[in-house]
Scaffold this motif. Structure first.
Motif, PDB file in Angstrom:
ATOM      1  N   THR A  40      44.838 -55.692  44.521  1.00  0.00           N
ATOM      2  CA  THR A  40      44.375 -57.003  44.977  1.00  0.00           C
ATOM      3  C   THR A  40      44.891 -58.104  44.062  1.00  0.00           C
ATOM      4  OG1 THR A  40      42.400 -55.976  45.913  1.00  0.00           O
ATOM      5  CG2 THR A  40      42.342 -58.353  45.613  1.00  0.00           C
ATOM      6  N   LEU A  41      44.994 -57.815  42.762  1.00  0.00           N
ATOM      7  CA  LEU A  41      45.553 -58.798  41.836  1.00  0.00           C
ATOM      8  C   LEU A  41      47.032 -59.034  42.137  1.00  0.00           C
ATOM      9  CD1 LEU A  41      44.927 -60.592  39.371  1.00  0.00           C
ATOM     10  CD2 LEU A  41      45.769 -58.725  37.934  1.00  0.00           C
ATOM     11  N   GLY A 115      44.407 -51.045  31.787  1.00  0.00           N
ATOM     12  CA  GLY A 115      44.772 -51.072  33.199  1.00  0.00           C
ATOM     13  C   GLY A 115      43.595 -51.198  34.145  1.00  0.00           C
ATOM     14  N   ASP A 116      42.412 -51.468  33.624  1.00  0.00           N
ATOM     15  CA  ASP A 116      41.188 -51.485  34.430  1.00  0.00           C
ATOM     16  C   ASP A 116      40.598 -52.895  34.440  1.00  0.00           C
ATOM     17  OD1 ASP A 116      38.748 -51.084  35.643  1.00  0.00           O
ATOM     18  OD2 ASP A 116      38.227 -49.305  34.468  1.00  0.00           O
ATOM     19  N   LEU A 117      40.684 -53.573  35.579  1.00  0.00           N
ATOM     20  CA  LEU A 117      40.182 -54.938  35.690  1.00  0.00           C
ATOM     21  C   LEU A 117      38.667 -55.024  35.564  1.00  0.00           C
ATOM     22  CD1 LEU A 117      42.662 -56.109  38.410  1.00  0.00           C
ATOM     23  CD2 LEU A 117      42.253 -57.348  36.267  1.00  0.00           C
ATOM     24  N   ARG A 118      37.976 -53.912  35.701  1.00  0.00           N
ATOM     25  CA  ARG A 118      36.529 -53.927  35.480  1.00  0.00           C
ATOM     26  C   ARG A 118      36.220 -54.239  34.024  1.00  0.00           C
ATOM     27  NH1 ARG A 118      35.066 -48.158  37.880  1.00  0.00           N
ATOM     28  NH2 ARG A 118      36.738 -47.720  36.380  1.00  0.00           N
ATOM     29  N   ARG A 119      37.101 -53.846  33.126  1.00  0.00           N
ATOM     30  CA  ARG A 119      36.903 -54.161  31.709  1.00  0.00           C
ATOM     31  C   ARG A 119      37.063 -55.659  31.474  1.00  0.00           C
ATOM     32  NH1 ARG A 119      40.106 -49.255  28.506  1.00  0.00           N
ATOM     33  NH2 ARG A 119      38.997 -47.521  29.511  1.00  0.00           N
ATOM     34  N   MET A 120      37.973 -56.289  32.199  1.00  0.00           N
ATOM     35  CA  MET A 120      38.101 -57.744  32.121  1.00  0.00           C
ATOM     36  C   MET A 120      36.814 -58.399  32.613  1.00  0.00           C
ATOM     37  SD  MET A 120      40.663 -60.352  34.165  1.00  0.00           S
ATOM     38  CE  MET A 120      42.196 -59.839  33.369  1.00  0.00           C
ATOM     39  N   ARG A 121      36.297 -57.908  33.739  1.00  0.00           N
ATOM     40  CA  ARG A 121      35.047 -58.447  34.284  1.00  0.00           C
ATOM     41  C   ARG A 121      33.909 -58.297  33.277  1.00  0.00           C
ATOM     42  NH1 ARG A 121      32.717 -54.611  38.576  1.00  0.00           N
ATOM     43  NH2 ARG A 121      32.407 -53.484  36.618  1.00  0.00           N
ATOM     44  N   ASP A 122      33.805 -57.128  32.668  1.00  0.00           N
ATOM     45  CA  ASP A 122      32.729 -56.883  31.709  1.00  0.00           C
ATOM     46  C   ASP A 122      32.867 -57.772  30.477  1.00  0.00           C
ATOM     47  OD1 ASP A 122      31.815 -55.001  33.480  1.00  0.00           O
ATOM     48  OD2 ASP A 122      32.582 -53.275  32.351  1.00  0.00           O
ATOM     49  N   ALA A 123      34.116 -57.964  30.030  1.00  0.00           N
ATOM     50  CA  ALA A 123      34.346 -58.819  28.859  1.00  0.00           C
ATOM     51  C   ALA A 123      33.972 -60.267  29.152  1.00  0.00           C
ATOM     52  CB  ALA A 123      35.807 -58.731  28.429  1.00  0.00           C
TER      53      ALA A 123
END
Length: 219
Positions: A40-41, A115-123
């Motif tokens: 999606t990105l 490589g995990d955008l969920r980590r960006m969201r969490d940060a």
């Protein structure tokens, strides 16, 4: 003159006739998992260029068909392979620059977030403003691309909803709908926010969508 169904009727008609997310159109089965979020990105980066949305969607499909569905596969491909895949999708005007940005962006995501955008969201604590800022650190993602990504992923990151970028609000204006995200959101169900936002964008991009919806809502 407002169609007989009023604003809610217009919103419902728009959803029924044009409520398909761009991720869905690109063949992305969006889930809260790394691969579809990354896809999606990539799609958001392609859509944010000054090129027809249909071409951006076709180019995304071509990249994914070539196996470039994860940051690791994207960095593992050669620059020429990325260029060729973009060209296969008809994305030729910006293909060379975009091929470089896709490689650099994938490398940043691997180095910073595994490589995990969920980590960006969490940060970012899941806040839209912090996410927008983090997304724009990825090569090829500017304000428009960040807005597109958040607009699409609100389907699975529901805490972001309603998330309507300027293009969606432009579509709302053309349909005679409210120009505020909160008021627009009340016209549809929360689980329909992403599809509604994409449909509004289609109304902004294509005058025939506006004509079709208003005519059908008044029938």
């Amino acid at each position: 003159m407002t169609p007989r169904g009023g604003q809610r009727g217009i919103a419902r008609t728009l959803l029924e006739r044009h409520g398909k997310t761009f991720a869905e159109e690109a063949g992305i089965r969006l889930k809260d998992t790394p691969q579809p979020l990354y896809q999606t990105l990539v799609l958001a980066a392609l859509l944010s260029a000054r090129i027809r949305a249909s071409v951006a969607v076709a180019a995304a499909r071509a990249l994914f068909d070539a196996g470039l569905r994860t940051p690791r596969r994207m960095t593992g491909a050669t620059w020429q392979q990325r260029v060729d895949a973009l060209g296969e999708g008809g994305y030729r005007r910006y293909d060379e620059r975009t091929a470089t940005q896709l490689g650099d962006g994938a490398r940043l995501l691997l180095d910073r977030y595994g490589g995990d955008l969920r980590r960006m969201r969490d940060a970012a604590d899941g806040t839209a403003d912090a996410l927008r800022a983090a997304l724009q650190e990825v090569p090829g993602i500017g304000p428009a691309g960040a807005g597109i990504f958040l607009r699409e992923v609100q389907a699975v990151w529901t805490g972001l909803a309603p998330c309507l970028d300027p293009k969606a609000l432009q579509g709302a204006e053309r349909l005679g709908l409210p120009g505020e995200a909160g008021k627009l959101a009340r016209l549809v169900g929360k689980d329909e926010s992403a599809a509604f936002a994409s449909a509004l964008v289609r109304a902004a991009l294509d005058a025939s969508v506006v004509d079709d919806v208003l005519r059908a809502a008044d029938a």
